[in-house]
Write a protein that holds these residues in place. Structure first.
Motif, PDB file in Angstrom:
ATOM      1  N   GLY A   1      61.128   2.193 -33.198  1.00  0.00           N
ATOM      2  CA  GLY A   1      62.074   2.069 -33.889  1.00  0.00           C
ATOM      3  C   GLY A   1      63.447   1.442 -33.317  1.00  0.00           C
ATOM      4  N   ALA A   2      64.471   1.534 -34.079  1.00  0.00           N
ATOM      5  CA  ALA A   2      65.628   0.889 -33.421  1.00  0.00           C
ATOM      6  C   ALA A   2      66.858   1.864 -33.882  1.00  0.00           C
TER       7      ALA A   2
ATOM      8  N   LEU B   1      64.340 -16.385 -30.876  1.00  0.00           N
ATOM      9  CA  LEU B   1      63.137 -16.063 -29.605  1.00  0.00           C
ATOM     10  C   LEU B   1      62.870 -14.624 -29.449  1.00  0.00           C
ATOM     11  N   PHE B   2      63.859 -13.922 -29.406  1.00  0.00           N
ATOM     12  CA  PHE B   2      63.849 -12.485 -29.135  1.00  0.00           C
ATOM     13  C   PHE B   2      63.165 -11.690 -30.381  1.00  0.00           C
ATOM     14  N   TRP B   3      63.261 -11.991 -31.473  1.00  0.00           N
ATOM     15  CA  TRP B   3      62.659 -11.499 -32.557  1.00  0.00           C
ATOM     16  C   TRP B   3      61.275 -11.861 -32.639  1.00  0.00           C
TER      17      TRP B   3
ATOM     18  N   ALA C   1      56.615  -3.873 -37.127  1.00  0.00           N
ATOM     19  CA  ALA C   1      57.818  -2.901 -37.632  1.00  0.00           C
ATOM     20  C   ALA C   1      59.189  -3.479 -37.228  1.00  0.00           C
ATOM     21  N   ALA C   2      59.222  -4.215 -36.086  1.00  0.00           N
ATOM     22  CA  ALA C   2      60.604  -4.850 -35.677  1.00  0.00           C
ATOM     23  C   ALA C   2      61.192  -5.928 -36.716  1.00  0.00           C
ATOM     24  N   ALA C   3      60.328  -6.272 -37.738  1.00  0.00           N
ATOM     25  CA  ALA C   3      60.647  -7.246 -38.556  1.00  0.00           C
ATOM     26  C   ALA C   3      61.624  -6.743 -39.559  1.00  0.00           C
ATOM     27  N   ALA C   4      61.857  -5.210 -39.510  1.00  0.00           N
ATOM     28  CA  ALA C   4      62.708  -4.760 -40.557  1.00  0.00           C
ATOM     29  C   ALA C   4      64.278  -4.770 -40.071  1.00  0.00           C
TER      30      ALA C   4
ATOM     31  N   GLY D   1      67.575 -12.207 -39.362  1.00  0.00           N
ATOM     32  CA  GLY D   1      67.225 -13.256 -40.224  1.00  0.00           C
ATOM     33  C   GLY D   1      66.803 -12.774 -41.373  1.00  0.00           C
ATOM     34  N   ALA D   2      66.077 -11.637 -41.752  1.00  0.00           N
ATOM     35  CA  ALA D   2      65.687 -11.104 -42.990  1.00  0.00           C
ATOM     36  C   ALA D   2      66.448 -10.123 -43.606  1.00  0.00           C
TER      37      ALA D   2
END
Length: 264
Positions: free
Chosen positions: A2-3, A150-152, A161-164, A168-169
């Motif tokens: 998670g973050a 580059l990081f994402w 799950a990091a896309a959340a 950019g999104a």
């Protein structure tokens, strides 16, 4: 995985991560504004003072007020200042200033992070004098900010799950048309959107990677939330995918979208 929420506390870590590149973008951003020597400026969400210092260096202002909700960032901005700027605790939604106090009200890398951009813009308009100018810039997180992209891309490959939490999104505002619509719908006139691009050259891979360990902002917040083995895997994935030139430097580019509008 998670973050944690974005952290905005350490001025030194933020300066290493984003402040040094914001200063470069600030120079180009100000070049795109109509000159007004002797103007009174407000820098909303001034952070560690990159835009404030650029205004002092290039615009010949009468006065500059920097406003930010982070006392630590304000302290860092004051340390970097030559004493010609004033700094106050406040936010984009609650600027500690009178109606119509400023000729120029600007913000750098702020509007996408506030809970209600329309309310924040209304507050910026409140403190701008008639015929004054309101302007802002935000990073192009989706396509034009190479270091974050580059990081994402690497993080999502290892952890979908990091896309959340990928900016950019998360931040559809960070595009020309939404910015133009935001300013136009607020009643500003002569609204213009544009772009600036700057080189973001890192001395080597460690110079590129280290700022992600400072916890200041979405990508570093995600990075420091990872267990050590997952963070090590992300580091090695980035090491394999980050471009380097013959000297080992990491030559990247960063694009920011700009927007400005005039008070009636």
């Amino acid at each position: 995985m998670g973050a944690r929420p974005e952290q905005w506390a350490s001025g030194e870590d933020y300066q290493r991560y984003m402040g040094r590149w914001s200063r470069l973008a600030a120079v180009e951003f100000l070049r795109g504004l109509p000159p007004l020597p002797g103007a009174v400026w407000c820098d909303v969400g001034c952070g560690t003072g990159s835009l404030t210092q650029t205004i002092l260096a290039t615009e010949r202002p009468t006065r500059v007020l920097g406003v930010d909700p982070s006392a630590q960032f304000l302290a860092a901005a004051a340390l970097r200042s030559d004493g010609r700027a004033e700094f106050r605790l406040g936010s984009a939604a609650a600027i500690p200033a009178a109606d119509g106090e400023f000729d120029r009200v600007v913000s750098a890398l702020v509007l996408n992070f506030v809970p209600d951009p329309r309310a924040a813009l209304a507050e910026m308009i409140r403190v701008t004098r008639p015929a004054g100018l309101v302007a802002s810039y935000v990073w192009d997180y989706a396509d034009g900010m190479d270091m974050i992209r580059l990081f994402w891309d690497a993080a999502i490959e290892l952890d979908p799950a990091a896309a959340a939490v990928d900016e950019g999104a998360r931040f559809p505002l960070c595009r020309p048309e939404p910015l133009r619509e935001l300013f136009g719908s607020a009643g500003l006139t002569r609204v213009r959107a544009g772009q600036v691009e700057v080189d973001t050259v890192f001395a080597g891979f460690e110079d590129f990677w280290r700022p992600f360990l400072g916890g200041q902002g979405p990508a570093p917040g995600y990075c420091t939330s990872l267990p050590e083995d997952h963070r090590a895997a992300l580091r090695e994935r980035l090491r394999a995918t980050t471009p380097r030139n013959a000297s080992g430097a990491v030559p990247l580019r960063a694009r920011a979208w700009t927007v400005q509008g005039c008070m009636p």
